[in-house]
Design an enzyme around this catalytic site. Sequence first.
Site, mmCIF file in Angstrom:
data_model
loop_
_atom_site.group_PDB
_atom_site.id
_atom_site.type_symbol
_atom_site.label_atom_id
_atom_site.label_comp_id
_atom_site.label_asym_id
_atom_site.label_seq_id
_atom_site.Cartn_x
_atom_site.Cartn_y
_atom_site.Cartn_z
ATOM 1 N N HIS A 168 -7.750 0.025 -5.067
ATOM 2 C CA HIS A 168 -8.792 -0.150 -4.048
ATOM 3 C C HIS A 168 -9.607 1.143 -3.976
ATOM 4 O O HIS A 168 -9.129 2.149 -3.446
ATOM 5 C CB HIS A 168 -8.108 -0.473 -2.710
ATOM 6 C CG HIS A 168 -9.047 -0.644 -1.556
ATOM 7 N ND1 HIS A 168 -8.608 -0.712 -0.249
ATOM 8 C CD2 HIS A 168 -10.407 -0.766 -1.503
ATOM 9 C CE1 HIS A 168 -9.658 -0.869 0.556
ATOM 10 N NE2 HIS A 168 -10.749 -0.902 -0.178
ATOM 11 N N MET A 185 -11.607 -6.210 4.510
ATOM 12 C CA MET A 185 -10.957 -5.152 5.304
ATOM 13 C C MET A 185 -10.762 -5.659 6.732
ATOM 14 O O MET A 185 -11.723 -6.087 7.372
ATOM 15 C CB MET A 185 -11.826 -3.886 5.339
ATOM 16 C CG MET A 185 -11.888 -3.088 4.048
ATOM 17 S SD MET A 185 -10.308 -2.570 3.369
ATOM 18 C CE MET A 185 -9.584 -1.637 4.720
ATOM 19 N N HIS A 191 -0.524 -1.561 -4.264
ATOM 20 C CA HIS A 191 -1.902 -1.319 -3.803
ATOM 21 C C HIS A 191 -2.139 0.193 -3.732
ATOM 22 O O HIS A 191 -1.443 0.914 -3.021
ATOM 23 C CB HIS A 191 -2.075 -1.972 -2.428
ATOM 24 C CG HIS A 191 -3.468 -1.935 -1.884
ATOM 25 N ND1 HIS A 191 -4.438 -2.863 -2.222
ATOM 26 C CD2 HIS A 191 -4.065 -1.088 -1.004
ATOM 27 C CE1 HIS A 191 -5.556 -2.588 -1.571
ATOM 28 N NE2 HIS A 191 -5.360 -1.502 -0.830
ATOM 29 N N SER A 197 0.839 -1.201 0.000
ATOM 30 C CA SER A 197 0.000 0.000 0.000
ATOM 31 C C SER A 197 0.874 1.250 0.000
ATOM 32 O O SER A 197 1.564 1.554 0.983
ATOM 33 C CB SER A 197 -0.925 0.017 1.217
ATOM 34 O OG SER A 197 -1.531 1.296 1.287
ATOM 35 N N MET A 256 -12.199 3.363 -2.457
ATOM 36 C CA MET A 256 -13.039 3.649 -1.287
ATOM 37 C C MET A 256 -13.791 4.929 -1.621
ATOM 38 O O MET A 256 -13.527 6.006 -1.076
ATOM 39 C CB MET A 256 -12.168 3.795 -0.044
ATOM 40 C CG MET A 256 -11.684 2.449 0.479
ATOM 41 S SD MET A 256 -10.242 2.582 1.535
ATOM 42 C CE MET A 256 -8.955 2.615 0.314
ATOM 43 N N GLY A 285 -4.102 4.355 6.955
ATOM 44 C CA GLY A 285 -3.069 3.346 7.155
ATOM 45 C C GLY A 285 -2.639 3.350 8.616
ATOM 46 O O GLY A 285 -3.019 4.240 9.384
ATOM 47 N N ASP A 343 -6.614 -6.530 4.145
ATOM 48 C CA ASP A 343 -6.091 -5.164 4.075
ATOM 49 C C ASP A 343 -6.316 -4.449 5.399
ATOM 50 O O ASP A 343 -7.453 -4.236 5.816
ATOM 51 C CB ASP A 343 -6.824 -4.432 2.930
ATOM 52 C CG ASP A 343 -6.292 -3.043 2.676
ATOM 53 O OD1 ASP A 343 -5.275 -2.647 3.273
ATOM 54 O OD2 ASP A 343 -6.913 -2.327 1.850
ATOM 55 N N GLY A 344 -5.199 -4.085 6.046
ATOM 56 C CA GLY A 344 -5.275 -3.310 7.283
ATOM 57 C C GLY A 344 -4.603 -4.017 8.447
ATOM 58 O O GLY A 344 -5.026 -5.092 8.854
ATOM 59 N N GLY A 345 -3.523 -3.427 8.920
ATOM 60 C CA GLY A 345 -2.827 -3.976 10.088
ATOM 61 C C GLY A 345 -2.130 -5.303 9.816
ATOM 62 O O GLY A 345 -1.902 -6.089 10.743
ATOM 63 N N MET A 390 -9.449 7.366 -2.016
ATOM 64 C CA MET A 390 -10.493 7.766 -1.047
ATOM 65 C C MET A 390 -11.054 9.121 -1.464
ATOM 66 O O MET A 390 -10.296 10.011 -1.843
ATOM 67 C CB MET A 390 -9.883 7.878 0.354
ATOM 68 C CG MET A 390 -9.159 6.622 0.808
ATOM 69 S SD MET A 390 -8.643 6.754 2.525
ATOM 70 C CE MET A 390 -7.551 5.324 2.645
ATOM 71 N N GLY A 403 1.055 -1.726 4.290
ATOM 72 C CA GLY A 403 1.578 -0.382 4.094
ATOM 73 C C GLY A 403 2.640 -0.065 5.121
ATOM 74 O O GLY A 403 3.842 -0.133 4.856
ATOM 75 N N ASP A 450 -4.698 3.078 -2.903
ATOM 76 C CA ASP A 450 -5.912 3.380 -2.125
ATOM 77 C C ASP A 450 -6.524 4.713 -2.532
ATOM 78 O O ASP A 450 -5.973 5.768 -2.222
ATOM 79 C CB ASP A 450 -5.563 3.447 -0.636
ATOM 80 C CG ASP A 450 -5.329 2.077 -0.032
ATOM 81 O OD1 ASP A 450 -6.200 1.205 -0.192
ATOM 82 O OD2 ASP A 450 -4.271 1.882 0.608
#
Length: 219
Positions: free
Chosen positions: A66, A137, A33, A8, A68, A144, A175-177, A37, A197, A35
């Site tokens: 991605h 997610m 990736h 990311s 969003m 991030g 995706d995330g953490g 938004m 990320g 993102d």
Amino acid sequence: MKNYVSASVLSADMLDFRNEIRKLEKSDIDMLHFDVMDGIFVNNITFGLPVLQQVRKATDMTLDVHLMIAEPLKYIKKFANFGADIISFHIESQSNTLETIKAIKECGIKAALAVKPATPAEDIFEYLPYLDMVLVMTVEPGFGGQSFMPETVDKIRSLREKISLLGLETDIEVDGGINDKTVPVVMDAGANVFVSGSYLFAAADMKAAAAALKEGKLC
Ligand code: DX5
Ligand code: ZN
């Protein structure tokens, strides 16, 4: 299933983007990736079409976009024409899900459906036959550097079970953490595409960090 790492670039140094991309290429990272938004679907605004176009010119990496954004259907053609190889959009967005999947496939690229943490797995079962990938997610979308939500693991597991039951080979992206501590958990549940990320960009050795993600081992 083959494992992939998708970096990311939300965590990249935007003023040194070209070198950051070179670094990803040299670190055996499979996808970039991206993102997007819009400040409506999530409480943050990032980058969009002109940046994607520049990135496309700078690399041959697979571009994993991605979205969003509130109305993804409006922008599918543009993101595909500007270089996306995969487009993920949210089931919680305002666009019609099947029409949006169809629009992505008509562009000759891969379609993925993304789900926020509160959305149950069952909501996407009916779309599985049309999808190349599902994006689960593992944090609330928007930023991030957040902590992985363990309550999303059961959803990954039931999605993988359903995918197998249907005889499909759909990828499951998380995706995330995601880092070397959380990847063994999501891998065991059936995920095979790992977005990362902050973990990758903070690593002293990005190549080793990416390898740790793919292998599901502690780094
Ligand atoms: C969050 C984004 C993620 C984010 C991941 O809404 O979709 O891709 O950048 O970042 P880390 O790996 O730091 O959680
Ligand atoms: Zn993302």
